[in-house]
Write a protein that holds these residues in place. Structure first.
Motif, PDB file in Angstrom:
ATOM      1  N   GLN A 154     -35.115   6.314 -14.603  1.00 34.89           N
ATOM      2  CA  GLN A 154     -35.600   6.938 -13.328  1.00 34.89           C
ATOM      3  C   GLN A 154     -35.463   5.837 -12.184  1.00 34.89           C
ATOM      4  O   GLN A 154     -36.268   5.079 -12.345  1.00 34.89           O
ATOM      5  CB  GLN A 154     -36.999   7.602 -13.446  1.00 34.89           C
ATOM      6  N   GLN A 186     -34.439  11.589  -9.673  1.00 36.52           N
ATOM      7  CA  GLN A 186     -34.980  12.353 -10.742  1.00 36.52           C
ATOM      8  C   GLN A 186     -35.006  11.447 -12.045  1.00 36.52           C
ATOM      9  O   GLN A 186     -33.770  10.594 -12.224  1.00 36.52           O
ATOM     10  CB  GLN A 186     -34.378  13.719 -10.967  1.00 36.52           C
ATOM     11  N   ARG A 187     -35.536  11.896 -13.144  1.00 34.96           N
ATOM     12  CA  ARG A 187     -35.317  11.121 -14.496  1.00 34.96           C
ATOM     13  C   ARG A 187     -34.230  11.817 -15.034  1.00 34.96           C
ATOM     14  O   ARG A 187     -34.129  12.834 -15.262  1.00 34.96           O
ATOM     15  CB  ARG A 187     -36.578  11.365 -15.493  1.00 34.96           C
ATOM     16  N   ASP A 188     -33.157  10.960 -15.535  1.00 29.26           N
ATOM     17  CA  ASP A 188     -32.036  11.367 -16.338  1.00 29.26           C
ATOM     18  C   ASP A 188     -31.915  10.859 -17.302  1.00 29.26           C
ATOM     19  O   ASP A 188     -32.078   9.852 -17.769  1.00 29.26           O
ATOM     20  CB  ASP A 188     -30.775  10.757 -15.265  1.00 29.26           C
TER      21      ASP A 188
END
Length: 115
Positions: A39, A44-46
């Motif tokens: 992140q 966003q957290r990917d």
């Protein structure tokens, strides 16, 4: 209780390499998939990469050919070898593990790549 402890983050110049580790400990009967998300600030957290108990791997397109995920099942540990790092790889990297029916997360480790 299950704990995931990450290590190996840091500051590196573009083109350099880092190796992240994530060790799971605690009350563990079986670990299925383990992997890494990242992140960046304001994003966003990917998903970066994941590996199954049998060794099947998945990589995000952005890291294919540069990152390699591996696993030591005997030690409940995964590794992320990151090569040819780019400034856009800068992020907090989070380890996760699907253990029994629950998903567990590490505290995150900062990776910073300078141009």
């Amino acid at each position: 209780q299950v704990q995931l402890v990450e290590s190996g983050g840091g500051l590196v110049q573009a083109g350099g390499s880092l190796r992240l580790s994530c060790a799971a400990s605690g009350s563990i009967s079986s670990i299925n998939v383990m992997g890494w998300f990242r992140q960046a600030p304001g994003k966003q957290r990917d998903l970066v990469a994941r590996i199954s108990a049998g060794g099947f791997t998945y990589y995000a397109d952005s890291v294919k050919g540069r990152f390699a995920i591996s696993r030591d099942n005997a030690k409940n540990t995964i590794f992320l070898e990151m090569n040819s790092l780019r400034p856009e790889d800068t992020a907090v990297y989070y380890c996760y593990a699907n253990i029994d029916i629950h998903q567990h997360w590490g505290q995150g480790t900062q990776v910073s790549v300078s141009s």
